[in-house]
Design a protein around this motif. Sequence first.
Motif, mmCIF file in Angstrom:
data_model
loop_
_atom_site.group_PDB
_atom_site.id
_atom_site.type_symbol
_atom_site.label_atom_id
_atom_site.label_comp_id
_atom_site.label_asym_id
_atom_site.label_seq_id
_atom_site.Cartn_x
_atom_site.Cartn_y
_atom_site.Cartn_z
ATOM 1 N N ALA A 161 16.337 52.178 74.408
ATOM 2 C CA ALA A 161 16.185 53.255 75.385
ATOM 3 C C ALA A 161 17.545 53.520 76.002
ATOM 4 O O ALA A 161 18.171 52.606 76.548
ATOM 5 C CB ALA A 161 15.173 52.849 76.462
ATOM 6 N N PHE A 162 18.009 54.753 75.879
ATOM 7 C CA PHE A 162 19.364 55.066 76.337
ATOM 8 C C PHE A 162 19.448 56.537 76.708
ATOM 9 O O PHE A 162 19.173 57.416 75.888
ATOM 10 C CB PHE A 162 20.378 54.760 75.239
ATOM 11 N N LYS A 163 19.809 56.824 77.962
ATOM 12 C CA LYS A 163 19.947 58.200 78.411
ATOM 13 C C LYS A 163 21.340 58.726 78.076
ATOM 14 O O LYS A 163 22.347 58.112 78.421
ATOM 15 C CB LYS A 163 19.716 58.285 79.929
ATOM 16 N N ARG A 164 21.373 59.881 77.411
ATOM 17 C CA ARG A 164 22.630 60.556 77.124
ATOM 18 C C ARG A 164 23.000 61.452 78.309
ATOM 19 O O ARG A 164 22.203 61.635 79.230
ATOM 20 C CB ARG A 164 22.493 61.392 75.859
ATOM 21 N N ASP A 165 24.193 62.025 78.271
ATOM 22 C CA ASP A 165 24.640 62.870 79.376
ATOM 23 C C ASP A 165 23.693 64.040 79.609
ATOM 24 O O ASP A 165 23.482 64.466 80.746
ATOM 25 C CB ASP A 165 26.053 63.399 79.111
ATOM 26 N N GLU A 166 23.112 64.561 78.528
ATOM 27 C CA GLU A 166 22.251 65.744 78.659
ATOM 28 C C GLU A 166 20.824 65.405 79.066
ATOM 29 O O GLU A 166 20.007 66.307 79.299
ATOM 30 C CB GLU A 166 22.220 66.534 77.345
ATOM 31 N N ASP A 167 20.492 64.130 79.159
ATOM 32 C CA ASP A 167 19.124 63.723 79.491
ATOM 33 C C ASP A 167 18.991 63.554 81.001
ATOM 34 O O ASP A 167 19.251 62.480 81.548
ATOM 35 C CB ASP A 167 18.772 62.418 78.765
ATOM 36 N N ASN A 168 18.594 64.624 81.670
ATOM 37 C CA ASN A 168 18.597 64.645 83.134
ATOM 38 C C ASN A 168 17.205 64.667 83.739
ATOM 39 O O ASN A 168 17.019 65.085 84.879
ATOM 40 C CB ASN A 168 19.413 65.832 83.643
ATOM 41 N N ASP A 169 16.189 64.248 82.958
ATOM 42 C CA ASP A 169 14.842 64.155 83.511
ATOM 43 C C ASP A 169 14.270 62.779 83.207
ATOM 44 O O ASP A 169 14.976 61.887 82.748
ATOM 45 C CB ASP A 169 13.942 65.277 82.971
ATOM 46 N N GLY A 170 12.967 62.600 83.459
ATOM 47 C CA GLY A 170 12.375 61.278 83.349
ATOM 48 C C GLY A 170 11.897 60.879 81.974
ATOM 49 O O GLY A 170 11.295 59.811 81.815
ATOM 50 N N HIS A 171 12.113 61.702 80.957
ATOM 51 C CA HIS A 171 11.673 61.364 79.610
ATOM 52 C C HIS A 171 12.280 60.039 79.139
ATOM 53 O O HIS A 171 13.405 59.694 79.510
ATOM 54 C CB HIS A 171 12.080 62.455 78.618
ATOM 55 N N ALA A 172 11.554 59.327 78.291
ATOM 56 C CA ALA A 172 12.104 58.151 77.626
ATOM 57 C C ALA A 172 12.893 58.609 76.413
ATOM 58 O O ALA A 172 12.378 59.357 75.579
ATOM 59 C CB ALA A 172 10.984 57.208 77.200
ATOM 60 N N VAL A 173 14.132 58.181 76.309
ATOM 61 C CA VAL A 173 15.001 58.586 75.204
ATOM 62 C C VAL A 173 15.307 57.351 74.367
ATOM 63 O O VAL A 173 15.840 56.366 74.868
ATOM 64 C CB VAL A 173 16.302 59.226 75.732
ATOM 65 N N ILE A 174 14.961 57.396 73.094
ATOM 66 C CA ILE A 174 15.165 56.272 72.183
ATOM 67 C C ILE A 174 16.222 56.660 71.156
ATOM 68 O O ILE A 174 16.100 57.669 70.469
ATOM 69 C CB ILE A 174 13.861 55.875 71.465
ATOM 70 N N ILE A 175 17.263 55.833 71.058
ATOM 71 C CA ILE A 175 18.421 56.084 70.194
ATOM 72 C C ILE A 175 18.526 54.969 69.146
ATOM 73 O O ILE A 175 18.295 53.801 69.449
ATOM 74 C CB ILE A 175 19.718 56.124 71.033
ATOM 75 N N ALA A 176 18.922 55.336 67.935
ATOM 76 C CA ALA A 176 19.104 54.349 66.864
ATOM 77 C C ALA A 176 20.364 53.523 67.118
ATOM 78 O O ALA A 176 21.434 54.072 67.382
ATOM 79 C CB ALA A 176 19.191 55.054 65.514
ATOM 80 N N LEU A 177 20.242 52.205 67.039
ATOM 81 C CA LEU A 177 21.390 51.315 67.205
ATOM 82 C C LEU A 177 22.199 51.184 65.921
ATOM 83 O O LEU A 177 23.358 50.758 65.938
ATOM 84 C CB LEU A 177 20.920 49.933 67.650
ATOM 85 N N GLY A 178 21.584 51.511 64.817
ATOM 86 C CA GLY A 178 22.238 51.454 63.510
ATOM 87 C C GLY A 178 21.411 52.262 62.533
ATOM 88 O O GLY A 178 20.412 52.893 62.914
ATOM 89 N N PRO A 179 21.782 52.272 61.267
ATOM 90 C CA PRO A 179 21.006 53.024 60.274
ATOM 91 C C PRO A 179 19.567 52.505 60.196
ATOM 92 O O PRO A 179 19.326 51.296 60.181
ATOM 93 C CB PRO A 179 21.766 52.770 58.973
ATOM 94 N N ILE A 180 18.620 53.419 60.154
ATOM 95 C CA ILE A 180 17.206 53.091 59.999
ATOM 96 C C ILE A 180 16.677 53.907 58.821
ATOM 97 O O ILE A 180 16.803 55.136 58.809
ATOM 98 C CB ILE A 180 16.397 53.398 61.273
ATOM 99 N N SER A 181 16.096 53.247 57.850
ATOM 100 C CA SER A 181 15.607 53.929 56.647
ATOM 101 C C SER A 181 14.185 54.431 56.854
ATOM 102 O O SER A 181 13.410 53.862 57.637
ATOM 103 C CB SER A 181 15.636 52.978 55.446
ATOM 104 N N LYS A 182 13.849 55.486 56.153
ATOM 105 C CA LYS A 182 12.486 56.015 56.181
ATOM 106 C C LYS A 182 11.509 54.917 55.795
ATOM 107 O O LYS A 182 11.713 54.187 54.824
ATOM 108 C CB LYS A 182 12.368 57.197 55.221
ATOM 109 N N GLY A 183 10.452 54.758 56.595
ATOM 110 C CA GLY A 183 9.463 53.732 56.362
ATOM 111 C C GLY A 183 9.719 52.445 57.118
ATOM 112 O O GLY A 183 8.822 51.595 57.230
ATOM 113 N N GLU A 184 10.924 52.251 57.640
ATOM 114 C CA GLU A 184 11.262 51.035 58.378
ATOM 115 C C GLU A 184 10.676 51.094 59.782
ATOM 116 O O GLU A 184 10.640 52.149 60.423
ATOM 117 C CB GLU A 184 12.790 50.899 58.452
ATOM 118 N N GLU A 185 10.215 49.928 60.285
ATOM 119 C CA GLU A 185 9.682 49.904 61.646
ATOM 120 C C GLU A 185 10.814 50.064 62.656
ATOM 121 O O GLU A 185 11.899 49.496 62.499
ATOM 122 C CB GLU A 185 8.931 48.603 61.933
ATOM 123 N N ILE A 186 10.544 50.841 63.695
ATOM 124 C CA ILE A 186 11.495 51.042 64.789
ATOM 125 C C ILE A 186 11.130 50.067 65.901
ATOM 126 O O ILE A 186 10.002 50.078 66.400
ATOM 127 C CB ILE A 186 11.459 52.493 65.294
#
Length: 476
Positions: A415-440
Amino acid sequence: MARSGSSSGASPCDLDKEFAPQIAQLLAAPSPQSAQEYYEDLIQSKKHDGIRVNYKGDHGKGVCANKDFAEGDLILKDQILVGAQHSLNKIDCVVCSYCFRFIGSVEFQIGHRLYFQSIASSIGCSSERHCHGSDVGSSTCSSGATKEKSSTLPEEVIESLITGDVSLPFSDHFPLPEIVACQGCEEERYCSQSCADSDWESYHSLLCAGPNTEPPRRSALHKFVEHANETNDIFLVAAKAITFTMLRYKKLKRQNDFQNKSPESNFSLLMEAWKPLSMGFKKRWWDYVALPEDVDASDEDSFRQEIRDLAFTSLQLLKDAIFDAECAPLFSLEVYGHIIGMFELNNLDLVVASPVEDYFIHIDDLPDDKKEEAEKATAPLLDALDDDYALPCDGTAFFPLQSCMNHSCCPNAKAFKRDEDNDGHAVIIALGPISKGEEITISYIDEDLPYEERQAELADYGFTCTCSKCQEEKPN
């Protein structure tokens, strides 16, 4: 920490016995098919086509990638289902009561904080205030309104900031939405009429304590809020969960023309209205709240009894304010305890960075000549605010998709808020490459803690972590 079991004795709430079959249905885990359909519809409606929710093995539900993600990619921006700003954080930050964006102006935010800071100083408040509750079953945090500051400002300066009679240098670089007040109570404030209308339709029409509310209900609402502020403000979030369900139920009745249907038909609509909340993992609050360090293990049973009694007092106050016989099972202590437990076990902190912090950083980064001129106006304010200039909006919220993400001590997302994320939404960012089908996966705790400390903290979530990192570090 292992739990010793539920508090002893029959429930003090008559509704628990009267509506036991309905309560059991409300608290039963949804079928995999029902839940899968719900999440598929939710993902489609929110256009989150990069993920899917799957059910598997011992882990229940989990979130998988529906496409490849690169490091730093946005995986999900999840809208709050139910959430609230911590009560005392309202002293420091004025935000939209629906989306939690900062509102007004930089000047207004600074003036508002300094105003309450001056009040706290004048009455000699202590330096420690409780935000997520206070007396029992809670954690604490400092409030900017309570510290002694290195300097104070004249009342007329603070007033001019609040009223907008003064403009600070370069504040036009940080525009904020104008304040839209609730037309009922004028206590809740919003960034737009759209947010005001959405809040009214989703929660606030039953919780508004304005002059248009009948005096008995208004008095009861004030007592409920006062009790929550004095004990644990998670009760305010639980109340919003109940009103959310009640208002969805009423809307479904109108849509289905169920005005004169049987109680059984009405309950089927209540179950449908409850469905978004039924997806959360629920345990009774008083069974699973962590035992405070200052409570001896021998006193655990009495502590948990105290927690249950506290919840019952809160529930009775809420019932006095908004009870509806058609939604009676929602006002059982069993359901109330599970709602609170759900927020404790599923919540992600609601955090929105303050534009005031960005403003002062901008001033500090100016070229020397412009900075020197600007600081003639800003330096006294920054000195008065001290470290509190950077305080964010914070609260508790339930996010329907983020809450499906499983924990790992070596997560591939965060969970990481970017500069443009100025509301209460939860923002989830990839820490590294994630392949299709892989669990997040995300981490529920500080994954850099030693193995034993991680496992102790995760015990409060009701599981033992067996991720690859824990397998490697597990003592023989």
